[in-house]
Design an enzyme around this catalytic site. Sequence first.
Site, mmCIF file in Angstrom:
data_model
loop_
_atom_site.group_PDB
_atom_site.id
_atom_site.type_symbol
_atom_site.label_atom_id
_atom_site.label_comp_id
_atom_site.label_asym_id
_atom_site.label_seq_id
_atom_site.Cartn_x
_atom_site.Cartn_y
_atom_site.Cartn_z
ATOM 1 C CD1 TRP A 172 1.637 2.901 13.049
ATOM 2 C CD2 TRP A 172 0.280 2.102 11.467
ATOM 3 N NE1 TRP A 172 0.824 3.930 12.641
ATOM 4 C CE2 TRP A 172 -0.029 3.462 11.671
ATOM 5 C CE3 TRP A 172 -0.450 1.399 10.516
ATOM 6 C CZ2 TRP A 172 -1.025 4.143 10.964
ATOM 7 C CZ3 TRP A 172 -1.442 2.064 9.791
ATOM 8 C CH2 TRP A 172 -1.713 3.423 10.035
ATOM 9 C CG ASN A 173 2.221 1.149 6.278
ATOM 10 O OD1 ASN A 173 3.349 1.032 6.771
ATOM 11 N ND2 ASN A 173 2.008 1.763 5.142
ATOM 12 C CB SER A 181 5.328 0.854 14.427
ATOM 13 O OG SER A 181 4.214 1.338 15.155
ATOM 14 C CD GLU A 219 2.077 10.702 11.424
ATOM 15 O OE1 GLU A 219 2.399 11.758 12.003
ATOM 16 O OE2 GLU A 219 1.112 10.002 11.743
ATOM 17 C CB VAL A 220 5.754 14.726 6.565
ATOM 18 C CG1 VAL A 220 6.580 15.978 6.314
ATOM 19 C CG2 VAL A 220 5.406 14.037 5.249
ATOM 20 C CD GLU A 272 11.546 5.428 1.189
ATOM 21 O OE1 GLU A 272 10.432 5.639 0.668
ATOM 22 O OE2 GLU A 272 12.596 5.393 0.542
ATOM 23 C CB CYS A 303 3.356 5.785 2.209
ATOM 24 S SG CYS A 303 4.273 4.487 1.372
ATOM 25 C CD GLU A 340 13.207 1.897 2.541
ATOM 26 O OE1 GLU A 340 12.011 1.623 2.340
ATOM 27 O OE2 GLU A 340 13.758 1.767 3.644
#
Length: 487
Positions: free
Chosen positions: A150-151, A176, A227-228, A248, A282, A461
């Site tokens: 979402w960022n 998201s 997230e991881v 990513e 991130c 990427e």
Amino acid sequence: MTTPVYQNFINGHFLKNQSGETFAVKNPATDEVIYHVEVADAFVQNAAIESAKQGFAMWSAMTPIERSRILLKAVELLRARNDELAKIEVLDTGKPWQEAECVDVQTGADVIEYFAGLAPAQVGQQQMVGEDFYYTRKEPLGICAGIGAWNYPLQIACWKSGPALAAGNALIFKPSEETPLGAIKLAEIFTEAGVPAGVFNVVQGAAEVGQWLTQSDDIEKVSFTGEVGTGKKVVASAAGSLKDVTMELGGKSPLLVFDDADISQAVSAAMLGNFYTQGEICTNCTRIYVHKNVYQQFIDELKTRTEQNIIAGDPMNPEVNLGALISKNHHDLVMGYIDKGISEGATLLTGGKALKPDSAPNGYFVAPTVFTDCTDDMTIVKEEIFGPVMSVLVFDDEDDAIRRANDTHLGLAAGVFTKDIKRAHRVIHQLQAGICWINSYGNSPAEMPVGGYKQSGIGRENGIETLDHYTQTKSIYVGMTDIESPF
Ligand code: NAD
């Protein structure tokens, strides 16, 4: 006042779901619901796959230069609609207009433009093998899935669709559930530019819709940003059909500031790498290791500039440079980390509290926060917080700083500030991270591959190599001589 309801974007148009299920999207700066979105139910999911199959057949049969021309048209539309799209990003994410206006749409458009340019340049090989020879073709994978965080919602949709479409694939993208509108606008733009129906579908929903994408036997690859922990679930689920994956994921990246560095520049980097997008990036350098000789100077300037130069408030105000965090939940999570920093003994240099700016009193704001006297074992130093929270640590020995910087299961990014050119390269070569900066921090041009070491990711990427991640090599052996057969 009734709010709009957005449907899933399938086969070149909006498609109503059958379940009637919707979810609400809030503006993080006001806590108000701004629109609703229909969840992609089984009917929509089915339609997404069927139309992607047809879209893929048409799109992959075009020449790369035809695809390139259409994608470049989309780039033109993205740039022409910059302000309209940037506003959507501000309302969905809570980030400041002054960022979205010049970064989000443009960096997304740059990547589509970059891959549109590269698509016709992708070539196979040929080699003689005696009198026979072989040649290779770079063929698209088929239907790919993209799952976004979402960022940077629109930018992420562009970063995944650019290489996927340039290489001739169809992409089903799930943004998201916090920020679903940007991807819909991108789908409209692709359609207007001439991308055939079904080549870029947008499905909406949370984890269940993501899980469907990762499980589907019709999907060849999943490119995930998040997230991881979620990334691990995605890889496990994708293993069921042996999908190709690009991951990513999160980070806890170190920035090493040596005693010969330009300290004002290092402070700028630390602030950008912790407070830009209210800390929701991130690659942020959330662990700042400062040489003991310049530690006091560094934290003095950092405190002054943080307290004087940050303006929180209505993100649409062009003066505002600190927006709201994405949700109440995330706000509380970040505040919980701040409490933990205090209870584990770090010193609060500045910040450490929620903010209620007059222009946005209901928003989820957190003051830019700096902890000093941090130690490597503190929770705030070890875990990704994804908010405006910086931990400053001291070092006096280069090797020890490198060892401490690498002492994490994450490896997304890293940075070094020094005027010693040999030290800059010597140190950066030893840091276990995929995205590194020397005397700089955060820039990520389309040309530069990005991705994580260790648990921060798989694959890359951007950059030329990403086209390889969206193609498969077909080797073709051509017999020019008679077959020698013992039979
Ligand atoms: P998240 O992992 O919670 O969600 C990411 C996406 O995955 C969302 O679309 C979500 O709906 C979906 N999802 C959730 N559960 C799923 C499942 N089981 N299967 C499939 N999909 C599922 O991440 P977030 O909170 O949206 O984003 C923040 C995280 O993203 C941070 O950790 C940040 O570091 C990371 N991030 C990484 C990069 C990068 O390029 N490395 C960029 C941006 C954000």
